[in-house]
Design an enzyme around this catalytic site. Structure first.
Site, PDB file in Angstrom:
ATOM      1  CG  ASN A 107      -1.963  -1.144   1.110  1.00 29.60           C
ATOM      2  OD1 ASN A 107      -2.054  -1.801   0.069  1.00 29.60           O
ATOM      3  ND2 ASN A 107      -2.699  -1.389   2.174  1.00 29.60           N
ATOM      4  CB  THR A 152     -13.873  39.803 -30.771  1.00 27.90           C
ATOM      5  OG1 THR A 152     -14.585  40.725 -31.596  1.00 27.90           O
ATOM      6  CG2 THR A 152     -12.649  40.506 -30.186  1.00 27.90           C
ATOM      7  CG  HIS A 153     -17.972  37.915 -31.315  1.00 26.42           C
ATOM      8  ND1 HIS A 153     -18.863  37.510 -30.363  1.00 26.42           N
ATOM      9  CD2 HIS A 153     -17.517  39.132 -30.914  1.00 26.42           C
ATOM     10  CE1 HIS A 153     -18.972  38.443 -29.412  1.00 26.42           C
ATOM     11  NE2 HIS A 153     -18.157  39.437 -29.728  1.00 26.42           N
ATOM     12  CB  SER A 274      -6.776  13.347 -49.689  1.00 28.20           C
ATOM     13  OG  SER A 274      -7.827  12.599 -50.266  1.00 28.20           O
ATOM     14  CE  LYS A 280      -8.604  18.176 -48.043  1.00 27.56           C
ATOM     15  NZ  LYS A 280      -9.688  17.236 -47.753  1.00 27.56           N
ATOM     16  CG  ASN A 282      -6.134  16.656 -45.263  1.00 20.74           C
ATOM     17  OD1 ASN A 282      -6.676  17.649 -45.745  1.00 20.74           O
ATOM     18  ND2 ASN A 282      -6.349  15.428 -45.693  1.00 20.74           N
ATOM     19  CD  GLU A 287      -7.699  17.428 -39.192  1.00 21.07           C
ATOM     20  OE1 GLU A 287      -8.838  17.028 -39.412  1.00 21.07           O
ATOM     21  OE2 GLU A 287      -6.757  17.253 -39.976  1.00 21.07           O
ATOM     22  CE1 TYR A 314      -4.171   0.375  -2.941  1.00 19.61           C
ATOM     23  CE2 TYR A 314      -5.207  -1.651  -2.169  1.00 19.61           C
ATOM     24  CZ  TYR A 314      -4.606  -0.918  -3.177  1.00 19.61           C
ATOM     25  OH  TYR A 314      -4.448  -1.468  -4.416  1.00 19.61           O
ATOM     26  CD  GLN A 319      -4.451  -3.542  -9.507  1.00 22.40           C
ATOM     27  OE1 GLN A 319      -3.730  -3.942  -8.605  1.00 22.40           O
ATOM     28  NE2 GLN A 319      -5.160  -4.361 -10.269  1.00 22.40           N
ATOM     29  CE  LYS A 322      -0.609   1.311  -9.751  1.00 23.54           C
ATOM     30  NZ  LYS A 322      -1.966   1.320  -9.169  1.00 23.54           N
TER      31      LYS A 322
HETATM   32  N1  ARG Z   1      -1.335  -3.426  -7.480  1.00 27.89           N
HETATM   33  C1  ARG Z   1      -1.831  -2.672  -6.367  1.00 27.89           C
HETATM   34  C2  ARG Z   1      -2.257  -1.272  -6.809  1.00 27.89           C
HETATM   35  O1  ARG Z   1      -1.886  -0.899  -7.866  1.00 27.89           O
HETATM   36  C3  ARG Z   1      -0.775  -2.581  -5.322  1.00 27.89           C
HETATM   37  C4  ARG Z   1      -1.277  -2.459  -3.936  1.00 27.89           C
HETATM   38  C5  ARG Z   1      -1.993  -3.672  -3.555  1.00 27.89           C
HETATM   39  N2  ARG Z   1      -2.260  -3.689  -2.148  1.00 27.89           N
HETATM   40  C6  ARG Z   1      -3.095  -4.582  -1.627  1.00 27.89           C
HETATM   41  N3  ARG Z   1      -3.268  -4.544  -0.372  1.00 27.89           N
HETATM   42  N4  ARG Z   1      -3.696  -5.457  -2.366  1.00 27.89           N
HETATM   43  O2  ARG Z   1      -2.934  -0.576  -6.112  1.00 27.89           O
END
Ligand code: ARG
Length: 454
Positions: A107, A152-153, A274, A280, A282, A287, A314, A319, A322
């Site tokens: 954790n 403007t606008h 294109s 063209k 582009n 974009e 926690y 998880q 990420k």
């Molecule tokens: N893979 C977990 C995460 O990304 C790590 C922490 C997991 N901790 C636990 N008590 N299961 O959050």
């Protein structure tokens, strides 16, 4: 890892939903850095012996070598990056590896790894935004006098210079960079040593590991340390705002590139063709940058909702923090780099821009200002007289500078030939000498100020 309590393997579906090594392997470098600091601290505090610490650190070096060589075995059965490293360490150095996790939990480990990753992402973003600012500065300096219509606008408003317009983005990206720097400052406290949630019964030194990892200090509350993800939310907010700015510039590039505007050209390096229409060119990069804001903002929304209503401390929900952050920073970083490339690449069509700068009665305000300055007429009245002059010019199908003196005098008899000196776009722009205004001299002063700061 928890075989003592368990006698059966997880179901395949349990494994499938639980496993994170597919994405958290991106935290490998941060995980090793955290483990090194932790091992060094355990040794310093006499919690593990010097020999064990040495074996662990040597093993971690070997793991880093394997990772660099692309030879590290990332394995799904070990769930995440933390257990993959620990399992591999055990294979390399034997049971001593098991001492590394003393006074530590996944954790605080994941809270640390992710915080280190986001901190680095903020630092990279600052560097890339500064590079983009430098590209804009160089282009602005080359075009401090290049006239273009200010809108403007999206209607012709007053003539400005292209340099002035580009410098507006230098200001925006400067604030974006400072938002990342502020976020970095606030996130720069170490969660390591919070252990599972309550702290540790071992005599750990959290100040030592904090300093080792470049943090100002340890986080003050162990529950908060393992639960907090606001550092990522803040970084994603900064990323969202920066993406918004990028999308505005991208949109302008798209507009300027149209044959109807024809304000700028991008080389073959930053355009695509294109498959059916041979004429063209582009602006795909622009974009795509305009669109990436969706991913970045999506990441902020996604993580905000993951965190909303989560009880302390926690929860495995976290998880899911990420992938959004990785995606958002990947999108942002690519966008900033591509934008810097496009800015350096683009060349304005000065003739077209200058012609457009004078179109749409863009110097009407200059006529009104002349009436105020020279004849002492109140601005409201001057605005009215000028409006009538624009109406007359429109009836005759001419631009304001081509309207005969007799026409102007029929609206206000005291108008003299001198008025024409303020009606060209160049004179209009040059007259706006107020601080931050569009006069080339002012634009150059702002360029000099930013060069100094960058
Ligand atoms: N893979 C977990 C995460 O990304 C790590 C922490 C997991 N901790 C636990 N008590 N299961 O959050």
């Amino acid at each position: 890892m928890w075989g003592g309590r368990f006698s059966e393997k997880p179901a395949d579906l349990m494994q499938a939903i639980n496993v994170s090594i597919g994405f958290d392997r991106r935290l490998a470098g941060q995980d090793l850095a955290g483990s090194r600091a932790h091992a060094a601290m355990l040794r310093k505090q006499g919690i593990i012996s010097s020999e064990d610490a040495e074996a662990i650190l040597t093993g971690l070096d070997a793991i880093e070598g394997e990772m660099t060589a692309g030879a590290f075995p990332f394995r799904e059965e070990y769930e995440d990056i933390h257990m993959n490293v620990e399992a591999r360490l055990a294979e390399l150095i034997g049971p001593t590896a098991g001492r590394l996790h003393t006074a530590r939990s996944r954790n605080d480990q994941v809270a640390l790894d992710f915080r280190l990753w986001v901190r680095e992402a903020c630092d990279r973003s600052v560097g890339q935004l500064k590079a983009l600012q430098r590209a804009l500065l160089a282009k602005a300096e080359a075009h401090a006098d290049t006239l273009m219509p200010g809108f403007t606008h999206l209607q012709s408003a007053q003539p400005v210079t292209f340099g002035h317009h580009l410098m507006a983005y230098v200001e925006m990206f400067g604030r974006d960079a400072s938002r990342f720097a502020d976020a970095r400052e606030r996130m720069n406290e170490s969660p390591l040593g919070a252990a599972a949630l309550a702290g540790s019964s071992f005599p750990i030194d959290r100040h030592f590991t904090a300093a080792e990892l470049g943090f100002h200090e340890p986080m003050g509350n162990s529950l908060d340390a393992v639960s907090a993800r606001d550092f990522a939310l803040e970084a994603l907010s900064a990323a969202s705002i920066a993406s918004t700015h990028l999308s505005r510039l991208a949109e302008e590039i798209v507009i300027w590139m149209t044959p109807q505007f024809g304000f700028i050209k991008l080389s073959d390096a930053f355009t695509t063709g294109s498959s059916i229409m041979p004429q063209k060119k582009n602006p795909d990069a622009a974009e795509l940058i305009r669109a990436k804001v969706g991913r970045v903002f999506g990441a902020l929304t996604s993580l905000t909702i993951v965190m909303k209503g989560l009880p302390l401390a926690y929860g495995k929900d976290m998880q899911e923090d990420k992938v959004p952050a990785f995606e958002a920073f990947d999108a942002l970083e690519l966008s900033v780099l591509a934008m810097a490339g496009m800015v350096s690449d683009l060349e304005p069509n000065k003739e077209k821009m200058a012609a457009a700068a004078g179109a749409g009665y863009s110097t009407a305000t200059d006529l009104a200002d002349w009436l105020v300055r020279t004849l002492g007429i109140p601005f409201r009245e001057a605005h009215h007289v000028t409006g009538a002059a624009v109406k007359r010019a429109e009836e005759l199908g001419v631009d304001l500078p081509a309207l005969a003196l007799s026409e102007l005098q029929s609206l206000e008899p005291r108008i003299t030939l001198d008025v024409y000196s303020v009606l060209t776009p160049a004179a209009s722009a040059a007259s706006r000498m107020s601080y931050g205004g569009t006069a080339p001299a002012q634009v150059r002063a702002q360029i000099a100020r930013w060069k100094e700061m960058l």
